[in-house]
Design a protein around this motif. Structure first.
Motif: not given
Ligand SMILES: [Zn+2]
Length: 279
Positions: A2-25
């Motif tokens: 189990e991890f601290r960040y769960q739920g829709e907000a963190f599965e779908q909209k959490f900036f920091a789950r993206l890679t640097s490449k994804e953020i650049a794009e």
């Protein structure tokens, strides 16, 4: 596991789950980056000190249900902020205003370097109110970022659910905040310890207020014995769920407007050349 960040907000909209490449794009024109600002501060004998942070996260989670396709992203939250009015109560961890200001400005400057244009401060703590307005304007001026500030408690979504007295004075750990935590983290509320405490200004000072235009600066110990203002005894999980759903819906609409908004839209350029005092 189990991890601290769960739920829709963190599965779908959490900036920091993206890679640097994804953020650049990510398309930057209408990308909206949200920084939640919560607290670690006393909320009476019945609520966890993490209450405001949970509220910010819970409401954003609720909003994200409506924002699946939008280019709107939530940063890892700032969990500590300016809680000096609660210092002296065990468990309150406060940043000074200058520390909080510096942190937020560094985050904004970093977003600018990543190519973003739009930044939102999403605040769930009344004690940050004035500071964040000032910081938001500084960021606008210093970085050029379009900067927005939202307070979770400014949306009028609970008037039909709570009494007038609660709406006016239930500002800390009362019916609304307790209902939120009952709906987000039921087991984190000590129901048997819920206070019911209000203040009243004397007749001779009836124009004075704890917030708003006729403002009296206060410390928590000036205005409450329990560390709470409001009737936490009336709180319910159902009320919390209703308010969180309504807030999520309204917040999603406002966030989408922010993502589409352009500052240039504000000035309606006429066909005749306007005089401008700007150099
Ligand atoms: Zn609070």
């Amino acid at each position: 596991m189990e991890f601290r960040y769960q739920g829709e907000a963190f599965e779908q909209k959490f900036f920091a789950r993206l890679t640097s490449k994804e953020i650049a794009e990510l398309p930057k024109q209408n990308a909206l980056i949200i920084l939640p600002v919560g607290t670690v501060e006393q909320h009476g004998p019945h609520l966890p000190v993490f209450t405001d942070s949970l509220i910010a996260e819970g409401i954003l989670h609720s909003a994200c249900k409506h924002l699946k396709e939008d280019n709107i992203w939530i940063l890892p939250p700032i969990a500590y902020s300016k809680s000096i009015e609660h210092l002296g109560y065990a468990g309150t961890i406060s940043l000074s205003g200058s520390t909080l200001e510096a942190m937020i400005k560094d985050i904004a400057a970093s977003l600018k370097k990543s190519g973003f244009r739009k930044f939102v401060l999403f605040n769930s703590h009344g004690g940050n109110h004035d500071l964040l307005n000032s910081v938001a304007r500084d960021i606008r001026i210093e970085t050029g970022l379009m900067t927005f500030r939202l307070n979770s408690y400014d949306f009028n979504v609970s008037e039909d659910l709570i009494e007038e007295k609660e709406a006016a004075y239930g500002i800390h750990g009362g019916e609304i905040e307790t209902s939120f935590i009952l709906s987000f983290k039921t087991d984190w509320v000590k129901k048997e310890l819920c206070p019911d405490e209000f203040i009243q200004f004397p007749e001779s000072a009836k124009h004075l207020q704890l917030k708003g235009s006729h403002y009296v600066a206060w410390r928590m110990e000036d205005i409450s014995k329990s560390g709470v203002l409001g009737n936490a005894k009336k709180a319910s999980k159902e009320t919390g769920e209703i308010i969180a759903n309504r807030l999520g819906e309204k917040l999603a609409v406002v966030l989408r407007e922010m993502a589409e908004f352009e500052m240039d839209d504000l000035i309606n350029i006429s066909t005749e050349k306007q005089y401008s005092p700007l150099t």
